[in-house]
Design an enzyme around this catalytic site. Structure first.
Site, mmCIF file in Angstrom:
data_model
loop_
_atom_site.group_PDB
_atom_site.id
_atom_site.type_symbol
_atom_site.label_atom_id
_atom_site.label_comp_id
_atom_site.label_asym_id
_atom_site.label_seq_id
_atom_site.Cartn_x
_atom_site.Cartn_y
_atom_site.Cartn_z
ATOM 1 N N LYS B 82 0.859 -1.185 0.000
ATOM 2 C CA LYS B 82 0.000 0.000 0.000
ATOM 3 C C LYS B 82 0.895 1.235 0.000
ATOM 4 O O LYS B 82 1.955 1.241 0.643
ATOM 5 C CB LYS B 82 -0.868 -0.043 1.268
ATOM 6 C CG LYS B 82 -1.897 1.059 1.402
ATOM 7 C CD LYS B 82 -2.738 0.813 2.658
ATOM 8 C CE LYS B 82 -3.843 1.833 2.845
ATOM 9 N NZ LYS B 82 -4.686 1.553 4.023
ATOM 10 N N SER B 157 -9.600 1.494 3.126
ATOM 11 C CA SER B 157 -8.745 2.300 2.284
ATOM 12 C C SER B 157 -7.699 1.496 1.516
ATOM 13 O O SER B 157 -7.126 1.997 0.564
ATOM 14 C CB SER B 157 -8.019 3.342 3.142
ATOM 15 O OG SER B 157 -7.132 2.697 4.065
ATOM 16 N N SER B 181 -9.759 -1.007 7.315
ATOM 17 C CA SER B 181 -9.224 -0.758 5.967
ATOM 18 C C SER B 181 -8.441 -1.907 5.353
ATOM 19 O O SER B 181 -8.043 -1.824 4.195
ATOM 20 C CB SER B 181 -8.340 0.487 5.985
ATOM 21 O OG SER B 181 -9.142 1.636 6.039
#
Lengths: 96, 492
Positions: B82, B157, B181
């Site tokens: 990420k 997210s 997330s």
């Protein structure tokens, strides 16, 4: 919960965010709705409840109060939007 | 594995094949880079693809293997990160315009550990701006898309990471979970997503959102893969004062453990109310049946303060975010607005132009809640409610080993469906948020598909540092409910 345009602009100043007029109005409405939702917490009696400061039980971590210089000064300074030699340049702080 | 295309291999399959020299790291990496080249435009799972860097790393891994040098557990296997983890000299945006040009001078602890495992870094994956969102629609680089239905959200997210895993654009990735997330995007993309206990994985070099809640964890195609990747990234780090100094258990062994006698609690509050989709409920009931059929025992438990978790979270997380994001001032790194004004104007315009709408909204909520006269009424109150939520879990875990709940109230919703209504969007995380407030570990494991062909996930929760029970229970669900690991190829 009603929140005024003046409050929104005050909070924006505290947060260092310039807000155009239409954005301030949109935020006024959205913050009011969110804060109303949040006020449901008032229904709970928490008078004798200790706040959580850390979700996992652990002691206060300590480490030696020692300086550890970072090895690559140039890599840090190269990210600066505006630099002068080994310094970060910023606009004038004390204005005329 | 005969006949299974490379991009559908699990992380452990790929590592084993490299170890046995059945495939080189170069071949493996080239295959995934080619697939990314073909599909990333469609799914927007990566912000940065390390085309040359990954091939260079793969070549180095092959050469090290040829020299007989000691190999790490993920030697030669391409993975993604990420875009919230600092990567030395590699663009790290955190999904934000304010970090559009940021080249970190150091690696995050997670990055270091991924490198030390021998894995090859394929690229940096798309995410909601500063991890604030449930759909990856707040990314400054455009939304990622769900590989099972490109008009749907991949969750958030860590939506880019979950989409990349589900589309076969990496073997695994590391995401972060502040209010769900990792687990929510894993659920809606059909992946396994695990949030470890707070403090289990170092946050050093992970761009901070809400420091008392943020935690890194794996997103993978199988539970054993998640266990293996967690083993790589877990462990004490003195550079993060909240990192916990205790031994890392043998997580992969837990994936082979049986669940006979395991006590599975069903918190009634998670199954009440109108927000739970009927197909999600049925799929979670199948997961429960799978556990029962393997010897688990079921009991009802209650988490009476669940209804207050979302409100507490939306004070605590923005309050901490407003403080953490104060560092983005256009002085030392990141974007700076062009202005002839003084310092304050420069900072205010930099932040106004650099941050997106959701980040500004949360900074405003947090600043309001922490401002003079409101601190006790909002932040202080929310931290007390957090204590009540923690106590609920302690009571539940006095009876049950793990809790079973839905991960997301619905399968993936359509892009744009909730963007105009922040409160409705926040409700997407209603089942995942209490876990972060309590700091306990959670995992989402695929447990079914909707009639429309969208993945559904079941969430398992355990007490602090009992990731092993979660892995054992999730592996049992996975064994009993076999589901496709990768979405059908849109080019097929």
């Amino acid at each position: 919960m009603a929140i005024t345009r003046e409050e929104v602009l005050h909070v924006a100043r505290l947060a260092r965010l310039s807000l155009p007029e239409e954005e301030a109005e949109r935020l006024r409405e959205q913050l009011g709705n969110i804060l109303s939702y949040i006020r449901q917490l008032d229904a709970l009696d928490t008078k004798d409840v200790v706040p959580t400061s850390h979700a996992v039980e652990m002691g206060t971590p300590f480490r030696d109060d020692a300086v550890h210089p970072f090895g690559d000064k140039e890599a840090i300074l190269s990210n600066a939007p505006d630099r002068q030699e080994d310094f970060f340049r910023v606009p004038r702080i004390i204005e005329d | 594995m005969t006949g299974v295309p490379i991009h559908e291999w699990t992380l452990l399959d790929a590592a084993e094949k490299v170890r046995r020299k059945e495939i080189s790291s170069r071949e493996l990496t080239r295959a995934l880079l080619d697939r990314i080249g073909r599909l990333n435009r469609k799914f927007n799972a990566y912000i940065t693809v390390l085309e040359e860097g990954a091939m260079r790393e793969a070549a180095a891994r092959d050469e090290a293997q040829a020299r007989g040098e000691a190999a790490g557990p993920l030697h030669g296997v391409p993975v993604g990160l990420k875009d919230i983890f600092c990567t030395r000299g590699i663009l790290t945006t955190c999904g934000s315009g304010i970090l559009r040009n940021f080249l970190p001078p150091y690696d995050a602890a997670v990055t270091e550990r991924i490198r030390a495992s021998g894995a090859v870094l394929l690229g940096k994956q798309n995410m909601d701006e500063f991890a604030m969102g449930s759909s990856t629609e707040t990314s400054r680089f455009g939304p990622a898309r769900n590989p099972w239905a490109a008009d749907r959200i991949p969750g958030g997210s860590s939506g880019g990471t979950a989409a990349a895993v589900a589309a076969g654009l990496c073997f695994a990735g590391v995401g972060t979970d502040t209010g769900g997330s990792i687990r929510q995007p894993a659920a809606v993309c059909g992946a396994v997503g695990m949030k470890p206990t707070y403090g289990r994985v170092s946050r050093y070099g992970m761009v901070a959102f809400a420091s008392s809640l943020d935690q890194a964890g794996p997103i993978t195609r199988s539970v054993p893969d998640a266990a293996a990747l967690l083993s790589v990234i877990a462990g004490h780090d003195r550079r993060d004062s909240t990192s916990v100094d205790r031994p890392v258990p043998d997580y992969p062994a837990a994936a082979k453990r049986d669940v006979k006698g395991l006590k599975v609690g069903l918190p009634k509050e998670y199954f009440e109310g109108e927000g739970l989709d009927s197909e999600v409920r049925k799929a979670v009931e199948k997961a429960l049946a799978a556990l029962i059929s393997q010897g688990a025992e079921v009991l009802d438990v209650s988490l009476p303060h669940t209804a207050y978790a979302l409100a507490a979270y939306y004070i605590i997380a923005p309050a901490e975010a407003s403080s953490n994001l104060a560092r983005y001032d256009g002085v030392r790194y990141g974007y700076r607005a062009k202005t002839d004004g003084g310092l304050i104007e420069m900072m205010s315009r930099t932040r106004a132009e650099g941050f997106g709408a959701e980040v500004k909204r949360r900074i405003m909520i947090g600043t309001y809640a922490l401002s003079a006269g409101y601190y006790e009424a909002y932040y202080g109150k929310a931290q007390k409610v957090r204590t009540l939520i923690r106590r609920d879990f302690e009571s539940a875990f006095a009876k049950a080993d793990v809790l079973l709940t839905p991960t997301s109230p619905t399968p993936a919703f359509r892009l744009g469906e909730k963007t105009d209504d922040p409160l409705t969007m926040y409700l997407s995380d209603i089942f995942t948020i209490p876990c972060n407030l309590a700091g306990i570990p959670g995992i989402s494991v695929p447990c079914g598909m909707s009639g429309g062909g969208l993945p559904i996930g079941a969430q398992l929760l355990a007490k602090h540092f009992d990731e092993e029970s979660l892995i054992a229970a999730a592996a049992a669900v996975e064994r009993a409910i076999p589901l496709p690991r990768v979405a059908p190829d849109p080019g097929a």
